[in-house]
Design a protein around this motif. Sequence first.
Motif, PDB file in Angstrom:
ATOM      1  N   UNK A 174       0.853  -1.187   0.000  1.00  0.00           N
ATOM      2  CA  UNK A 174       0.000   0.000   0.000  1.00  0.00           C
ATOM      3  C   UNK A 174       0.886   1.233   0.000  1.00  0.00           C
ATOM      4  N   UNK A 175       0.821   2.012  -1.082  1.00  0.00           N
ATOM      5  CA  UNK A 175       1.583   3.265  -1.180  1.00  0.00           C
ATOM      6  C   UNK A 175       0.741   4.411  -0.640  1.00  0.00           C
ATOM      7  N   UNK A 176       1.394   5.297   0.115  1.00  0.00           N
ATOM      8  CA  UNK A 176       0.707   6.490   0.624  1.00  0.00           C
ATOM      9  C   UNK A 176       1.687   7.649   0.651  1.00  0.00           C
ATOM     10  N   UNK A 177       1.211   8.808   0.179  1.00  0.00           N
ATOM     11  CA  UNK A 177       2.030  10.014   0.164  1.00  0.00           C
ATOM     12  C   UNK A 177       1.118  11.218   0.100  1.00  0.00           C
ATOM     13  N   UNK A 178       1.563  12.314   0.746  1.00  0.00           N
ATOM     14  CA  UNK A 178       0.803  13.563   0.718  1.00  0.00           C
ATOM     15  C   UNK A 178       1.084  14.373  -0.531  1.00  0.00           C
ATOM     16  N   UNK A 179       1.947  13.889  -1.394  1.00  0.00           N
ATOM     17  CA  UNK A 179       2.279  14.618  -2.609  1.00  0.00           C
ATOM     18  C   UNK A 179       1.076  14.621  -3.556  1.00  0.00           C
ATOM     19  N   UNK A 180       0.746  15.800  -4.073  1.00  0.00           N
ATOM     20  CA  UNK A 180      -0.407  15.939  -4.967  1.00  0.00           C
ATOM     21  C   UNK A 180       0.005  16.209  -6.401  1.00  0.00           C
ATOM     22  N   UNK A 181       1.308  16.285  -6.651  1.00  0.00           N
ATOM     23  CA  UNK A 181       1.762  16.514  -8.011  1.00  0.00           C
ATOM     24  C   UNK A 181       1.546  15.271  -8.856  1.00  0.00           C
ATOM     25  N   UNK A 182       1.116  15.420 -10.075  1.00  0.00           N
ATOM     26  CA  UNK A 182       0.927  14.247 -10.941  1.00  0.00           C
ATOM     27  C   UNK A 182       2.271  13.628 -11.310  1.00  0.00           C
ATOM     28  N   UNK A 183       2.331  12.307 -11.247  1.00  0.00           N
ATOM     29  CA  UNK A 183       3.569  11.600 -11.570  1.00  0.00           C
ATOM     30  C   UNK A 183       3.531  10.987 -12.962  1.00  0.00           C
ATOM     31  N   UNK A 184       2.431  11.231 -13.715  1.00  0.00           N
ATOM     32  CA  UNK A 184       2.360  10.649 -15.052  1.00  0.00           C
ATOM     33  C   UNK A 184       3.327  11.336 -16.015  1.00  0.00           C
ATOM     34  N   UNK A 185       3.640  12.608 -15.745  1.00  0.00           N
ATOM     35  CA  UNK A 185       4.632  13.327 -16.551  1.00  0.00           C
ATOM     36  C   UNK A 185       5.854  13.581 -15.669  1.00  0.00           C
ATOM     37  N   UNK A 186       6.564  12.522 -15.398  1.00  0.00           N
ATOM     38  CA  UNK A 186       7.661  12.598 -14.452  1.00  0.00           C
ATOM     39  C   UNK A 186       8.966  13.010 -15.080  1.00  0.00           C
ATOM     40  N   UNK A 187      10.062  12.819 -14.375  1.00  0.00           N
ATOM     41  CA  UNK A 187      11.387  13.177 -14.884  1.00  0.00           C
ATOM     42  C   UNK A 187      11.740  12.398 -16.152  1.00  0.00           C
ATOM     43  N   UNK A 188      12.613  12.968 -16.930  1.00  0.00           N
ATOM     44  CA  UNK A 188      13.033  12.325 -18.183  1.00  0.00           C
ATOM     45  C   UNK A 188      13.646  10.963 -17.915  1.00  0.00           C
ATOM     46  N   UNK A 189      14.457  10.842 -16.855  1.00  0.00           N
ATOM     47  CA  UNK A 189      15.079   9.575 -16.528  1.00  0.00           C
ATOM     48  C   UNK A 189      14.039   8.508 -16.233  1.00  0.00           C
ATOM     49  N   UNK A 190      12.963   8.878 -15.540  1.00  0.00           N
ATOM     50  CA  UNK A 190      11.901   7.923 -15.222  1.00  0.00           C
ATOM     51  C   UNK A 190      11.186   7.461 -16.483  1.00  0.00           C
ATOM     52  N   UNK A 191      10.897   8.395 -17.379  1.00  0.00           N
ATOM     53  CA  UNK A 191      10.202   8.024 -18.626  1.00  0.00           C
ATOM     54  C   UNK A 191      11.047   7.064 -19.457  1.00  0.00           C
ATOM     55  N   UNK A 192      12.317   7.342 -19.575  1.00  0.00           N
ATOM     56  CA  UNK A 192      13.188   6.455 -20.352  1.00  0.00           C
ATOM     57  C   UNK A 192      13.320   5.089 -19.682  1.00  0.00           C
ATOM     58  N   UNK A 193      13.362   5.085 -18.347  1.00  0.00           N
ATOM     59  CA  UNK A 193      13.494   3.823 -17.627  1.00  0.00           C
ATOM     60  C   UNK A 193      12.255   2.955 -17.826  1.00  0.00           C
ATOM     61  N   UNK A 194      11.090   3.553 -17.780  1.00  0.00           N
ATOM     62  CA  UNK A 194       9.861   2.780 -17.951  1.00  0.00           C
ATOM     63  C   UNK A 194       9.748   2.206 -19.355  1.00  0.00           C
ATOM     64  N   UNK A 195      10.241   2.944 -20.337  1.00  0.00           N
ATOM     65  CA  UNK A 195      10.243   2.405 -21.701  1.00  0.00           C
ATOM     66  C   UNK A 195      11.105   1.151 -21.766  1.00  0.00           C
ATOM     67  N   UNK A 196      12.249   1.180 -21.102  1.00  0.00           N
ATOM     68  CA  UNK A 196      13.138   0.016 -21.112  1.00  0.00           C
ATOM     69  C   UNK A 196      12.543  -1.140 -20.322  1.00  0.00           C
TER      70      UNK A 196
END
Length: 489
Positions: A431-453
């Motif tokens: 179960x993940x929980x965080x008070x962060x309200x920023x959307x993570x679907x448009x995350x850092x460039x490194x994260x996007x490239x990592x998910x593609x791999x």
Amino acid sequence: MNALVALCHFCELHGPRTLFCTEALHPPSPSPSQHGVRVRIFNPPPSTPISTPFPPQGCRSLPASHPGFVSIDDETGIRFLSHQHPRQSQLFSVVRQACVRSLSCEVCPGREGPIFFGDEQHGFVFSHTFFIKDSLARGFQRWYSIVMVAMDRIYLINSWPFLLRHLRLTIQSLQSTALKVFDNEQGVCPQRAVRMNSVFSPAVYPHQRSGSAARSLTSLTQHPNLWASLHSSFSWLLKACGSRLTEKLLEGAPTEDTLVLKERQTEQEEEISCWEGGEGVSSRLQLNRLERELGDFPCDKGQGVEFPGPHFRSLRHLRLVLGAPEFRQLVWHVLMGNQVIWRGADPGLIQSAFTVLKALLPVGCVRLIPYSAQYEEAYRCNFLGLSPDVTIPAHVSSSEFSVLVDVANTEKSCQYSAVSEDDIASMYQFINSSANVQPTDKGPTLLNKLEVALSNENLSVEVVSHCLLCLKEEWMKSGVSKQNVFKYF
């Protein structure tokens, strides 16, 4: 090592002067004079008596008729020559300039200690200035320096800790020997009282002390084999400094993580060596205190302990178990530098999760506490494992700079023997929980490239690991700040 070591002295009558110089001659080289004093050194160096037919002077070490000293390294054939001045006229000018600068303008605060200066034309200099006690000198002390001159700036800078440690041993030996002579002379005839009762005349000041203004270092230390001893020390220093750093053939440039780990190892070795080199009870107590402080620091505590049970094998495995959205949220917090907290009853599972997650960050950015019975603040660690009964403080649970992953056991976890180790999803609930309200679907460039791999099933785990390594190297060598690197599309 293509370098030269020299002992310099500031004379009250003549200014900066070079007293003793040791240089290395690499084979093939001209045979030294058969009349030279041959000293076989390195295991250990024997002392060689010196005959001085002329009265000792403050500006001279060996008389002009003395052939000097020669030591031969049997392993490499390198010859170490010592005399008052270098044999080559070009080196004489370089050493002369280094001597003048080390005892005039290039000094550290307090006038005692190490300093580095130089240029491509005249060479680079590591200089260590120090004082020697003299009861007949102005201010009861004389000013000396030991300089090492080399054309390789990088090599000399990298050798700074090594040179500083060993030159200080030589300097401390000279100072302690001279201090004993100084105390004996002051006990016989205290010079402070004599000077207070005498009439001062600036014109004849250097000659007011029976012509003894320029005393030699041999006279100050009462060491009959001083120059032979310094020759052995300087020869060993040139040999050891040249062999301590070696070249290795690498397949490509080292990664940033490799450089950081190497620096850490070097710092730890030098720190331990400095502490172990100390003498007396106080040094041992300080070393024990340092070990206790390092042991009490919780970061990285518990690493290397193997726990039984299921483990995360890779980032792809972690993504498969958590699910793509939860994995993206977790990695987003890791890359943004937020504190990642895992809370559960299985320390082995939590530690394996940190093992795969910390590969996303440079080595210098990882501060890990694998498992703890109490909460630790974010400044102490960015990866924190907690036992299930630990309560998260309110200021942490309401902060957008942290994420909590609660690991709850399911009924199947009690029947572990009947469940495959790879079936972690059926044994635990995450179960993940965080008070962060920023959307993570448009995350850092490194994260996007990592998910593609990670989502490309045609890429093996090893290929994804190398891809992540390349992405980190690109990030660390980009030359921009973390905020600019982690920009959003």
